[in-house]
Design an enzyme around this catalytic site. Structure first.
Site, PDB file in Angstrom:
ATOM      1  N   GLY A   1       7.708   4.835  -9.425  1.00 15.78           N
ATOM      2  CA  GLY A   1       8.402   5.877 -10.165  1.00 15.78           C
ATOM      3  C   GLY A   1       9.908   5.801  -9.957  1.00 15.78           C
TER       4      GLY A   1
ATOM      5  NE  ARG B   1      25.544  -1.680 -16.004  1.00 16.60           N
ATOM      6  CZ  ARG B   1      24.571  -1.763 -15.105  1.00 16.60           C
ATOM      7  NH1 ARG B   1      24.194  -0.683 -14.463  1.00 16.60           N
ATOM      8  NH2 ARG B   1      23.998  -2.917 -14.859  1.00 16.60           N
TER       9      ARG B   1
ATOM     10  NE  ARG C   1      24.569   4.569  -8.278  1.00 19.12           N
ATOM     11  CZ  ARG C   1      23.485   4.856  -7.568  1.00 19.12           C
ATOM     12  NH1 ARG C   1      22.765   3.870  -7.072  1.00 19.12           N
ATOM     13  NH2 ARG C   1      23.133   6.097  -7.352  1.00 19.12           N
TER      14      ARG C   1
ATOM     15  CD  GLU D   1      25.546   5.930 -11.232  1.00 19.89           C
ATOM     16  OE1 GLU D   1      24.359   5.908 -10.936  1.00 19.89           O
ATOM     17  OE2 GLU D   1      26.011   5.399 -12.251  1.00 19.89           O
TER      18      GLU D   1
ATOM     19  CD  GLU E   1      23.225   3.337 -21.044  1.00 19.48           C
ATOM     20  OE1 GLU E   1      22.991   2.536 -21.971  1.00 19.48           O
ATOM     21  OE2 GLU E   1      24.336   3.906 -20.892  1.00 19.48           O
ATOM     22  NE  ARG E   2      20.825  -0.890 -12.471  1.00 17.23           N
ATOM     23  CZ  ARG E   2      20.058  -1.362 -11.498  1.00 17.23           C
ATOM     24  NH1 ARG E   2      19.255  -2.400 -11.722  1.00 17.23           N
ATOM     25  NH2 ARG E   2      20.082  -0.834 -10.300  1.00 17.23           N
TER      26      ARG E   2
END
Length: 294
Positions: free
Chosen positions: A71, A52, A129, A125, A92-93
């Site tokens: 959180g 990505r 998604r 992943e 990472e996002r």
């Protein structure tokens, strides 16, 4: 972990794999991975091989606001690196949004995996998604094929997609750079891109699709019309002289078939047309008898 076992686990998805990796393994029943942990966010770094490449700024801002209030609900999956650092495998996002929210610590799941498995997990992943744009997805597939020897069937098993999906996604990498950029921004869908991938002018057609807001079906019809338009007409043959016409007639009468002769200074060809296999058999017999010794 063998290759076959790894692929079966990845085929069941990231969540299933994480669950299995938390279980005790080996004769001493010592887990290979740690439980949930919290680490300083400054010790966490992105994976430069993460498929990505693009992140929507508005989505990051929205996620950052949510993280500020609630959180990080789902830990970031990482692996250990030298000097006490951690490299992101998946999430990472969330890590980027947490930085914007000013978090000092982030929850992580620490996994002991090699480069190949880390790339597999990242792709699984993101694909599950629907977070990858088509070009990032294709680049991830390309890395697994070129660097780790995967076949298109292997990739289909891992990500739960058909082999044709993998093949069509990889084809997108052959598009011109400008069209790939339009795909990455979301101006074009993968369906639009596949429709124009085999045309002679995908960049021009892509601009028309975006400008006119065409559907995928409309793009397919436009690509078909464009393909028909670029078919070059056959060059006109110069008129045949009387001798050539007479020779065609003589041979045609002898064979009982249509004969065409094309003659140039450097040579030419003779064409005999037949409609049935019986006519072909008759022609073969005529040619064989002509060379039969008397």
């Amino acid at each position: 972990m063998t290759d076959d076992t790894s692929k079966r686990r990845l085929g069941r998805g990231l969540a299933a794999l994480i669950g299995e990796m938390d279980q005790p393994t080996g004769s001493d029943q010592t887990p290979k991975t740690s439980a949930d942990d919290s680490v300083p966010i400054e010790f966490v770094q992105r994976n430069p091989r993460n498929p990505r490449r693009t992140f929507d700024e508005a989505e990051l801002d929205e996620l950052s606001r949510s993280i500020s209030q609630h959180g990080i609900v789902q830990p970031v999956v990482v692996r250990t690196m030298p000097e006490g650092r951690y490299e992101i495998i998946a999430g990472e996002r969330r890590w980027r949004a947490a930085q914007r929210a000013g978090l000092v610590q982030i929850p992580v799941l620490i996994r002991d995996v090699d480069d190949r498995t880390a790339l597999e997990l990242a792709i699984v992943e993101n694909v599950q998604r629907s977070d990858l744009n088509p070009i990032d997805e294709a680049e991830g597939y390309r890395q697994l094929i070129s660097e780790h020897g995967y076949t298109q069937n292997d990739l289909g098993d891992i990500i739960g997609k058909s082999r044709s999906h993998v093949a069509n996604t990889l084809r997108l990498l052959k598009l011109p750079h400008k069209v790939r950029e339009m795909l990455g921004r979301g101006d074009l869908s993968a369906g639009h891109a596949r429709a124009i991938a085999s045309t002679s002018s995908p960049e021009r057609l892509a601009e028309q699709i975006v400008r006119k807001g065409l559907s995928v079906r409309e793009a397919e019809r436009m690509a078909q019309r464009d393909g028909e338009a670029v078919v070059e007409p056959r060059p006109k043959q110069p008129p045949k002289d009387a001798d050539t016409i007479a020779l065609e007639k003589m041979l045609g009468d002898h064979l009982g078939l249509n004969v065409s002769i094309s003659h140039k200074e450097s040579g030419g060809f003779l064409r005999v047309d037949y409609k049935t296999l019986d006519q072909l058999d008759d022609l073969c017999r005529v040619l064989q008898s002509a060379h039969r010794p008397q």
